[in-house]
Design an enzyme around this catalytic site. Structure first.
Site, PDB file in Angstrom:
ATOM      1  N   ASN A   9       4.819  -5.985   2.735  1.00 36.00           N
ATOM      2  CA  ASN A   9       3.550  -6.218   2.033  1.00 36.00           C
ATOM      3  C   ASN A   9       3.722  -7.459   1.170  1.00 36.00           C
ATOM      4  O   ASN A   9       4.412  -7.409   0.153  1.00 36.00           O
ATOM      5  CB  ASN A   9       3.215  -4.980   1.188  1.00 36.00           C
ATOM      6  CG  ASN A   9       1.983  -5.195   0.328  1.00 36.00           C
ATOM      7  OD1 ASN A   9       1.256  -6.186   0.475  1.00 36.00           O
ATOM      8  ND2 ASN A   9       1.727  -4.255  -0.576  1.00 36.00           N
ATOM      9  N   LYS A  11       1.579  -8.987  -0.584  1.00 35.90           N
ATOM     10  CA  LYS A  11       0.739  -8.996  -1.798  1.00 35.90           C
ATOM     11  C   LYS A  11       0.082 -10.380  -1.956  1.00 35.90           C
ATOM     12  O   LYS A  11      -0.227 -11.015  -0.946  1.00 35.90           O
ATOM     13  CB  LYS A  11       1.569  -8.573  -3.016  1.00 35.90           C
ATOM     14  CG  LYS A  11       2.306  -7.239  -2.755  1.00 35.90           C
ATOM     15  CD  LYS A  11       2.956  -6.643  -3.971  1.00 35.90           C
ATOM     16  CE  LYS A  11       3.646  -5.331  -3.580  1.00 35.90           C
ATOM     17  NZ  LYS A  11       4.246  -4.633  -4.728  1.00 35.90           N
ATOM     18  N   HIS A  94      -2.938   1.282  -1.994  1.00 28.73           N
ATOM     19  CA  HIS A  94      -1.768   0.771  -2.718  1.00 28.73           C
ATOM     20  C   HIS A  94      -1.954   0.982  -4.217  1.00 28.73           C
ATOM     21  O   HIS A  94      -3.053   0.842  -4.738  1.00 28.73           O
ATOM     22  CB  HIS A  94      -1.554  -0.714  -2.400  1.00 28.73           C
ATOM     23  CG  HIS A  94      -0.212  -1.176  -2.842  1.00 28.73           C
ATOM     24  ND1 HIS A  94       0.058  -1.506  -4.144  1.00 28.73           N
ATOM     25  CD2 HIS A  94       0.960  -1.312  -2.163  1.00 28.73           C
ATOM     26  CE1 HIS A  94       1.332  -1.836  -4.245  1.00 28.73           C
ATOM     27  NE2 HIS A  94       1.907  -1.724  -3.059  1.00 28.73           N
ATOM     28  N   GLU A  96      -1.346  -0.828  -6.644  1.00 26.05           N
ATOM     29  CA  GLU A  96      -1.956  -1.971  -7.349  1.00 26.05           C
ATOM     30  C   GLU A  96      -3.462  -1.986  -7.171  1.00 26.05           C
ATOM     31  O   GLU A  96      -4.199  -2.373  -8.074  1.00 26.05           O
ATOM     32  CB  GLU A  96      -1.297  -3.279  -6.861  1.00 26.05           C
ATOM     33  CG  GLU A  96       0.136  -3.387  -7.369  1.00 26.05           C
ATOM     34  CD  GLU A  96       1.099  -4.089  -6.439  1.00 26.05           C
ATOM     35  OE1 GLU A  96       0.655  -4.831  -5.539  1.00 26.05           O
ATOM     36  OE2 GLU A  96       2.321  -3.895  -6.614  1.00 26.05           O
ATOM     37  N   GLU A 166       5.079   5.643  -2.441  1.00 23.42           N
ATOM     38  CA  GLU A 166       5.557   4.563  -3.315  1.00 23.42           C
ATOM     39  C   GLU A 166       5.445   5.009  -4.761  1.00 23.42           C
ATOM     40  O   GLU A 166       4.387   4.864  -5.379  1.00 23.42           O
ATOM     41  CB  GLU A 166       4.723   3.298  -3.104  1.00 23.42           C
ATOM     42  CG  GLU A 166       4.791   2.728  -1.702  1.00 23.42           C
ATOM     43  CD  GLU A 166       4.422   1.250  -1.683  1.00 23.42           C
ATOM     44  OE1 GLU A 166       5.276   0.472  -1.240  1.00 23.42           O
ATOM     45  OE2 GLU A 166       3.325   0.877  -2.108  1.00 23.42           O
ATOM     46  N   GLY A 172       8.437  -2.977  -7.799  1.00 23.26           N
ATOM     47  CA  GLY A 172       8.667  -4.257  -8.463  1.00 23.26           C
ATOM     48  C   GLY A 172       9.516  -4.145  -9.716  1.00 23.26           C
ATOM     49  O   GLY A 172       9.617  -5.090 -10.488  1.00 23.26           O
ATOM     50  N   SER A 212      11.085  -1.163  -4.545  1.00 26.78           N
ATOM     51  CA  SER A 212      12.380  -1.826  -4.748  1.00 26.78           C
ATOM     52  C   SER A 212      13.390  -1.565  -3.639  1.00 26.78           C
ATOM     53  O   SER A 212      14.579  -1.431  -3.898  1.00 26.78           O
ATOM     54  CB  SER A 212      12.955  -1.464  -6.122  1.00 26.78           C
ATOM     55  OG  SER A 212      12.097  -1.918  -7.154  1.00 26.78           O
TER      56      SER A 212
HETATM   57  P1  13P Z   1       8.640  -3.883  -4.193  1.00 23.62           P
HETATM   58  O1  13P Z   1       9.466  -3.743  -2.940  1.00 23.62           O
HETATM   59  O2  13P Z   1       8.531  -5.296  -4.677  1.00 23.62           O
HETATM   60  O3  13P Z   1       9.076  -2.912  -5.250  1.00 23.62           O
HETATM   61  O4  13P Z   1       7.130  -3.470  -3.782  1.00 23.62           O
HETATM   62  C1  13P Z   1       6.923  -2.293  -3.092  1.00 23.62           C
HETATM   63  C2  13P Z   1       5.499  -2.260  -2.689  1.00 23.62           C
HETATM   64  O5  13P Z   1       4.609  -2.161  -3.510  1.00 23.62           O
HETATM   65  C3  13P Z   1       5.183  -2.386  -1.256  1.00 23.62           C
HETATM   66  O6  13P Z   1       3.853  -2.109  -1.020  1.00 23.62           O
END
Ligand code: 13P
Length: 249
Positions: A9, A11, A94, A96, A166, A172, A212
């Site tokens: 992803n 983003k 997601h 976010e 997740e 992150g 992560s």
């Molecule tokens: P990270 O791998 O940067 O923690 O992000 C995970 C994520 O949100 C994938 O959709």
């Protein structure tokens, strides 16, 4: 049988030239594998991603989609628009999108319905926040997220659903769920899906872990019985790291 999947992803990262460069690196480095490999660039680069990847088995997926078929929704992107450039899979829910854009379970249920009505596959994301886990509410939160957005579906719809657990506290942050924590939650998810839709659905749905995942921890997380792959954020932005994670599966 459920498939292994490694999905990146991206983003809100990578402009057009960065997208082309990363895709060319991936073409050169992604190994032959039985796993499905997916990348999710930003909307504006989806079309070019297909052009660059022509003939390669890296799948291009979208990060989001609107629930309406079309109309006066300034700034939004429909299922039909995605399909017209070749996208057949969309990430929905997601954390976010939930946290920064107010996407709640009911809205996500509508988005899932629209995706399925357009013969698209959904990577459905969910997961608890840190305070939920501290309060030992994480199973209840995850169960509610799944029930509210997915449990109205028909059994046959599940062939087009991929789940992505997740935990928000691991996204992150550099902090991952331990392999044991991931396995415990994935087994719980498979159990509640099996109870609601039968063991065939439960056994066949792919459940990805996200938060992560890095080259250093991927193999151990992926070794767990109910972890069918990963949804990768930061580490998907570097070809070498993403490829190392694919190799770990
Ligand atoms: P990270 O791998 O940067 O923690 O992000 C995970 C994520 O949100 C994938 O959709």
């Amino acid at each position: 049988m459920r498939r292994k999947i490694v999905a990146g992803n991206w983003k809100m990262n990578n402009d057009l030239s960065q997208t082309e460069a990363l895709l060319n690196d991936l073409i050169a480095q992604v190994p032959q594998t039985d796993a499905r490999v997916m990348i999710a660039p930003t909307f504006v680069n989806l079309f070019q991603a297909f052009n660059v990847l022509k003939g390669h088995n890296i799948e291009v997926v979208a990060q989001n989609m609107h629930q309406a078929e079309k109309g006066a929704y300034t700034g939004e992107v429909s299922a039909q628009m995605l399909k017209s450039v070749g996208v057949n899979t969309v990430i929905l829910g997601h954390s976010e999108r939930r946290a920064y854009f107010g996407e709640i379970d009911e809205l996500l249920a509508a988005k899932v319905d629209t995706a399925l009505a357009n013969d698209m596959e959904v990577v459905f994301c969910f997961g608890e926040e840190l305070e939920d886990r501290k309060a030992e509410n994480h199973f209840a939160i995850v169960e509610a997220q799944l029930k509210n957005a997915l449990f109205h579906l028909q059994k046959e719809d599940w062939k087009n659903i991929i789940l992505a657990y997740e935990p928000v506290w691991a996204i992150g942050t550099g902090e991952t769920a331990s392999p044991a924590q991931a396995q415990e939650m994935h087994a719980f998810i498979r159990k509640i899906v099996s109870e609601a839709f039968g063991s065939e659905v439960g056994n066949n749905v792919s459940i990805l872990y996200g938060g992560s995942v890095k080259p250093a921890n991927a193999a151990e997380i992926f070794s767990k019985e109910d972890v069918d792959g990963g949804l990768i954020g930061g580490a998907a932005l570097k070809a070498a790291d993403f490829v190392a994670i694919i190799n770990a599966i």
